[in-house]
Design an enzyme around this catalytic site. Structure first.
Site, PDB file in Angstrom:
ATOM      1  N   LYS A   1       0.807  -1.221   0.000  1.00 18.13           N
ATOM      2  CA  LYS A   1       0.000   0.000   0.000  1.00 18.13           C
ATOM      3  C   LYS A   1       0.843   1.275   0.000  1.00 18.13           C
ATOM      4  O   LYS A   1       0.468   2.277  -0.626  1.00 18.13           O
ATOM      5  CB  LYS A   1      -0.949   0.011   1.201  1.00 18.13           C
ATOM      6  CG  LYS A   1      -2.095  -0.974   1.078  1.00 18.13           C
ATOM      7  CD  LYS A   1      -3.083  -0.798   2.222  1.00 18.13           C
ATOM      8  CE  LYS A   1      -4.247  -1.769   2.066  1.00 18.13           C
ATOM      9  NZ  LYS A   1      -5.289  -1.542   3.073  1.00 18.13           N
TER      10      LYS A   1
ATOM     11  N   ASP B   1      -9.890   3.082   1.627  1.00 19.65           N
ATOM     12  CA  ASP B   1      -9.893   2.588   3.006  1.00 19.65           C
ATOM     13  C   ASP B   1     -10.420   3.637   3.983  1.00 19.65           C
ATOM     14  O   ASP B   1     -11.233   3.342   4.850  1.00 19.65           O
ATOM     15  CB  ASP B   1      -8.470   2.188   3.440  1.00 19.65           C
ATOM     16  CG  ASP B   1      -8.068   0.801   2.973  1.00 19.65           C
ATOM     17  OD1 ASP B   1      -8.963  -0.026   2.730  1.00 19.65           O
ATOM     18  OD2 ASP B   1      -6.858   0.546   2.858  1.00 19.65           O
TER      19      ASP B   1
END
Length: 495
Positions: free
Chosen positions: A282, A318
């Protein structure tokens, strides 16, 4: 078409599986004669067979179980041809010893359980020269680029070619083979009876990946991670594609950290249109993007990439998913100020998810304290976001209104672990676990026992996937279906 490999020690079990698979929709099976204990009765296996078969008899050096002598094996293969089987699988070193006869089609195969050879084209030419109707190359993938080389070989070959990269890295070749022109791919009857590394089950190939519906126009999406086998993202996205009748498939891509750059370079030749990004990529993927939304720039972590030509555009779904989940649990009325303002949140973990949640909380006016088992990571995050950090050893003493687990602690299979002791949870707390498998982690169970308000990771996972789906397709996602798919998958896991 999917060829399902059957390897059983007794004739009756092999025949029973053959019948069962045809009832489930199988159109072709491979009978692995090397698995039969004792003498092989070919006529018994072949008489009144319910669908066409590939006959294979692998030596131990080729990943099989045959140890009864080479002459006996060759006689068995010749007999299968004389019996009129639809396909015979012949390793390249014996293909010249077994002449063509009748209508049986010859698969000339090569197996390497250690690597994918550098010159696949030369190997292919050699196999094709051995009177092959189909060339089959099955090699171990040690680098994600092996998948590209194998799939491109299938696409460019004039003779029908089955190209498979074995192992977890090679799984995409099994799913995408048909899109690139392979006559069929291989699957196993049951996940506990895989006959080659990385082999998926017939049910997975048929129901999750819809292999027989894929074609040259199918758009490819996927999740990039290491490891990737535990991810439920293929389940949720493929179910949504199927529901909306979209010609798209979502595959798992296992990419070790050191190969991320090479993999991104390969996304264009693999026709990949979009990616979900998870551990450990990420943060590492951010410098490799050509464009990024404000959340990616602010957080320093990306969980979604869209490819438009040479452009790699990064998003972070997210943080929005986490904030929506928290605010809903806290009973926020529509169009009102966030209930997070003025609250103090303790975030356990400072990786990509921890950063996303910290970013979202700070933007909504919460005070944030971060902690991590690696103190330097927490300090760096606190410095980046100008918030507080605490040593891991003193996390239980930090007064907090919101407690967030952004570590993988408690994730399947380590379901008896928790990052925070129950006795320090207070009924006034909102407790949020980013782990979604299982949904009811020990951390969540402890919070409920203390009468805390809880938010499970499943809700965040579904919401972030739904936001990704809209980025991938431009269409509204079937959220309830996605939630149901994840719950059923988690419930099926034996803890």
């Amino acid at each position: 078409m999917i060829c399902v490999s059957i390897g059983r020690g007794r004739h009756r079990f092999m025949m029973a599986e053959h019948r069962h698979l045809v009832e489930q929709g199988a159109q072709l099976v491979e009978l692995r004669l090397d698995y039969i204990n004792g003498e092989v009765n070919l006529r018994r296996l072949l008489t009144d067979r319910p669908c066409p078969v590939v006959i294979a008899c692998r030596r131990e050096r080729d990943g099989g179980k045959w140890n009864k002598g080479e002459e006996k094996r060759l006689l068995l293969l010749r007999t299968a041809i004389a019996e009129g089987v639809e396909y015979i699988d012949l390793e390249e070193d014996i293909a010249a010893q077994i002449p063509r006869f009748g209508s049986t089609r010859r698969i000339v195969s090569y197996h390497d359980f250690h690597k994918t050879p550098d010159d696949l084209e030369a190997l292919h030419r050699h196999l094709a020269s051995l009177d092959a109707d189909i060339v089959k190359i099955s090699t171990m993938a040690n680098h994600p680029h092996d998948n590209v080389r194998m799939l491109q070989l299938i696409r460019q070959s004039k003779i029908p070619t089955i190209g498979i990269c074995m192992g977890e890295i090679g799984v995409p070749t099994r799913i995408l083979a048909g899109k690139y022109g392979a006559p069929f791919t291989y699957a196993t009857f049951h996940h506990e009876r895989a006959l080659a590394p990385g082999q998926l089950t017939f049910q997975q190939m048929k129901e999750i990946y819809r292999y027989d519906e894929l074609n040259e126009q199918t758009e490819v999406y996927g999740v990039v991670a290491d490891p990737v086998g535990h991810s439920l993202s293929p389940l949720i996205h493929n179910a949504a594609f199927k529901h909306l009748k979209l010609n798209k498939v979502y595959a798992p891509f296992r990419v070790p950290r050191e190969y991320l750059h090479h993999f991104l370079e390969d996304c264009q030749p693999l026709d990949i249109k979009g990616l979900s990004v998870t551990i450990p990529h990420k943060e590492a993927i951010v410098p490799k993007l050509t464009q990024a939304d404000g959340a990616v720039r602010g957080i320093g972590a990306c969980n979604t990439v869209i490819f438009e030509g040479a452009e790699r555009i990064g998003y972070n779904t997210d943080y929005r998913a986490a904030m929506e989940s928290l605010e809903e649990a806290m009973g926020i009325p529509p169009n009102t100020e966030s209930p997070l303002r003025g609250k103090t949140a303790l975030i356990l973990g400072s990786g990509g998810v921890g950063k996303a949640i910290a970013y979202g909380l700070l933007r909504r006016g919460a005070a944030v304290v971060v902690t991590d088992g690696i103190a330097e990571k927490a300090r760096q995050l606190a410095e980046q976001f100008q918030c507080r950090y605490a040593e891991w050893a003193v996390r239980h003493t930090v007064p907090a209104d919101i407690l967030v687990n952004a570590t993988p602690i408690g994730m399947h299979p380590n379901v008896d672990e928790t990052p925070f002791e129950r006795r320090h949870m207070k009924p006034s707390m909102v407790v949020f676990d980013a782990v979604y498998n299982p949904e009811n982690t020990l951390f969540i169970k402890d919070a409920r026992a203390q009468n805390c308000k809880v938010v499970t990771g499943l809700e965040m996972f579904v919401r972030q996937a739904a936001l990704q789906f809209k980025l991938f397709t431009g269409q509204e996602p079937p959220v309830e279906l996605m939630r149901d798919v994840v719950r059923r998958a988690i419930a099926a896991v034996k803890y």
